[in-house]
Design a protein around this motif. Structure first.
Motif, mmCIF file in Angstrom:
data_model
loop_
_atom_site.group_PDB
_atom_site.id
_atom_site.type_symbol
_atom_site.label_atom_id
_atom_site.label_comp_id
_atom_site.label_asym_id
_atom_site.label_seq_id
_atom_site.Cartn_x
_atom_site.Cartn_y
_atom_site.Cartn_z
ATOM 1 N N ILE A 1 0.899 -1.118 -0.048
ATOM 2 C CA ILE A 1 -0.120 -0.033 0.097
ATOM 3 C C ILE A 1 0.930 1.296 0.046
ATOM 4 O O ILE A 1 0.733 2.174 -0.626
ATOM 5 C CB ILE A 1 -0.968 0.157 1.371
ATOM 6 N N ALA A 2 1.914 1.239 0.866
ATOM 7 C CA ALA A 2 3.017 2.325 1.080
ATOM 8 C C ALA A 2 3.448 2.607 -0.326
ATOM 9 O O ALA A 2 3.524 3.869 -0.792
ATOM 10 C CB ALA A 2 4.027 2.061 2.146
ATOM 11 N N ALA A 3 3.841 1.560 -1.179
ATOM 12 C CA ALA A 3 4.638 1.644 -2.340
ATOM 13 C C ALA A 3 3.476 2.415 -3.465
ATOM 14 O O ALA A 3 3.828 3.385 -4.152
ATOM 15 C CB ALA A 3 5.076 0.267 -2.950
ATOM 16 N N GLY A 4 2.293 2.199 -3.149
ATOM 17 C CA GLY A 4 1.251 2.458 -4.212
ATOM 18 C C GLY A 4 0.902 3.900 -3.802
ATOM 19 O O GLY A 4 0.388 4.705 -4.533
ATOM 20 N N THR A 5 1.222 4.409 -2.473
ATOM 21 C CA THR A 5 0.615 5.773 -2.178
ATOM 22 C C THR A 5 1.822 6.555 -2.086
ATOM 23 O O THR A 5 1.637 7.744 -1.352
ATOM 24 C CB THR A 5 -0.100 5.736 -0.992
ATOM 25 N N GLY A 6 3.001 6.282 -2.687
ATOM 26 C CA GLY A 6 4.039 7.481 -2.593
ATOM 27 C C GLY A 6 5.158 7.242 -1.511
ATOM 28 O O GLY A 6 5.941 8.041 -1.346
ATOM 29 N N GLY A 7 4.908 6.098 -0.893
ATOM 30 C CA GLY A 7 5.966 5.828 0.244
ATOM 31 C C GLY A 7 7.214 5.129 -0.511
ATOM 32 O O GLY A 7 7.264 4.989 -1.687
#
Lengths: 299, 266
Positions: free
Chosen positions: B147-153
């Motif tokens: 999720i983080a990778a998908g939300t700019g993390g």
């Protein structure tokens, strides 16, 4: 076969169990009788290796309990029906036991059915069980591993009359099929109906033991006279002062002939002269153990 | 005796009974039973559910609140394991104490008279549940990282093997410490309170009293276990952690074992 030899347990200076010896044979139900605090439960816990004895030994088929690798398959134990996790369901309690013993889980449902707990009851948590239901669950637990021996501490507590009747039948069938049963109670009437042998304990010591029939035969004679005061004088003269029975008669530790002759010599009119039977046994039980139960109540 | 063995409803039971007489109940079976007992009561089940929810919450917190470059797998895993480090020991405590406070010791030890084996089975079950919870948290952290990778993390998957090991060791040591306290104190509320209170008190004293300060560096598990959640733990840090774990886990466990083996069950 349960063999108890010179078993003793002291707590400080208080002897809870004092030199107790008896055996329970296959095919018999042994009633272990005594008032509360007489040492019944302590003796049973020592047989099951839960309490280390101060002296003496107890063996199951010749082996100490702790050496029976998987004891649940040979001996079923119910020491306290309330000693179950309140948050587990009845079925879960039995499932854990079945897993431990390595018994097929299908036997769980069979056992529940055998003790009269239906599937609704099995799904409820033990917290919601009445004492009677806990006793039934405890019996199912004890019989789950298909043992040849049962040790049950006051299993009739909390059962209704119908339940007590049912349990007697269960234990009788178990013994008749070759099983060994040791059953404790503080009520003579409760075990009298099912036991073949009686072991009576008071203040940690065995006060009487033997075949129920023999004990009943040796329990004295009930005698009632028109003039009870005169009868008592006569009895005292022949050295057989009796104890008052609840129904107005006197229980005397002498045979009917001795009493009858003494009464005839004194010209007394007897209204009743018969073997005391279970009434006499109860009388004996009370006499032998009365002091202790009073102590126990105050302690 | 023969009459009994050929008795009524029996047959299958006695063969297994006499076979099991020598060997006793296999440890695998006892461990399975103890694992099941961890989760078959309301308290145990809810404790596990709460650990799971709190771990998910911790991972979510990293996604929402941490700076983008800290939204990485190993960070989420370490943070996600914090609730388990606090709550899992309670499960270990209850596994030991409930036998006494719920009085199930009576039936447990009548079915398994070898009390030492029950104790070992409980410890193995505790270790297994610690490993399982760490693995489950890793799965949660993985989902969080996606999720983080998908939300700019950052979304980096890199984790040092040593760190993974350290995190497992931390969970295992804490749950064993709980089990040890439970075995020693044999009373649920008392064991839970003391489990949290004594180390905290010790930490506070270690901070306040000067001459205790250096001792705390070796004996305060709260301090010595801190490096476990970060990569690159040194030999000196391992030694300090080992010594304090010995004091807080092995010592109460030995005393608890003696107590459990000797206590009269009623």
């Amino acid at each position: 076969m349960i063999t108890v030899e010179h078993l003793s347990k002291r707590y400080g200076s208080h002897p809870a169990v004092d030199d107790v010896s008896f055996t329970c044979e296959p095919g018999t139900v042994t009633g272990f009788l005594g008032p509360n605090g007489a040492g019944k439960s302590t003796t049973m816990r020592m047989i099951c290796g839960l309490t280390p004895p101060t002296a003496g030994t107890a063996t199951i088929d010749g082996q100490p309990y702790r050496r029976l690798g998987n004891p649940g398959r040979r001996i079923g134990v119910l020491l306290d029906a309330s000693a179950q996790h309140a948050g587990r369901t009845g079925r879960e309690v039995l499932t854990l036991a079945a897993l431990t013993m390595g018994v097929d889980k299908r036997r769980v449902d069979e056992s529940l059915e055998r003790v009269g707990l239906n599937s609704t009851a099995a799904k409820r948590r033990v917290k919601a069980y009445s004492l009677g239901m806990r006793q039934r669950l405890g019996l199912a637990y004890a019989m789950l591993g298909d043992p040849g021996i049962l040790i049950l501490d006051e299993p009739a507590n909390g059962l209704d009359p119908e339940g007590i009747y049912w349990m007697r039948g269960l234990l009788r069938n178990f013994a008749d099929a070759g099983g060994t049963v040791l059953l404790s109670s503080h009520l003579l009437r409760e075990v009298e109906a099912v036991a073949d042998k009686l072991v009576v304990i008071g203040a940690g010591r065995i006060v009487a033991q033997g075949d129920k029939a023999e004990l009943l035969a040796a329990s004295g004679t009930v005698v009632r006279a028109l003039d009870m005061a005169a009868l008592e004088t006569v009895l005292r003269r022949i050295g057989h002062a009796g104890t008052a029975a609840t129904d107005g008669g006197v229980v005397v530790q002498a045979d009917a002939e001795t009493i009858g002759r003494a009464a005839a010599d004194a010209g007394l009119v007897l209204l009743e002269l018969r073997p005391a039977g279970s009434g006499g046994l109860e009388q004996m039980f009370l006499t032998l153990t009365a002091g202790d139960s009073v102590k126990e109540a105050v302690r | 005796m023969t009459a009994v063995q050929t008795a009524p409803t029996s047959a299958p039971g006695d063969a297994a009974g006499s076979a099991g007489r020598r060997t006793g109940i296999p440890m695998a079976r006892l461990t399975l039973v103890e694992l099941r007992k961890l989760a078959d009561t309301r308290s145990g089940l809810w404790l596990l559910i709460v650990i799971g929810l709190a771990a998910a919450g911790a991972v979510a917190l990293v996604i929402f609140a941490a700076p983008a470059d800290e939204q990485v797998f190993d960070g989420m895993l370490a943070f996600g394991l914090v609730p388990a480090a606090v709550l899992l020991p309670v499960l270990g405590i209850l596994s030991m104490t409930s036998e006494w406070s719920q009085r199930t010791a009576l039936t447990t030890f009548t079915l398994t008279p070898a009390r030492g084996r029950v104790l070992v089975a409980k410890l193995i079950a505790a270790v297994l549940i610690a490993i399982a919870v760490t693995a489950a948290t890793a799965a949660l952290a993985a989902v969080g990282n996606l999720i983080a990778a998908g939300t700019g993390g950052d979304g980096s998957w890199h984790i040092e093997a040593a760190l993974a090991g350290q995190l497992v060791v931390m969970q295992v040591v804490y749950v064993l410490m709980g089990s040890a306290f439970g075995a020693l104190l044999m009373n649920s509320p008392l064991a839970i309170v003391l489990y949290f209170a004594i180390p905290t008190l010790w930490s506070v004293l270690g901070e306040m009293v000067k001459w205790l300060n250096s001792a705390a560096g070796w004996l305060d598990l709260n301090v010595t276990s801190l490096p476990l959640s970060e990569p690159g733990m040194t030999g000196d840090q391992w030694a300090r952690f080992g010594v304090s774990a010995l004091v807080w886990v092995a010592l109460p466990l030995v005393a608890g074992t003696v107590r459990m083996l000797r206590r009269e069950v009623s």
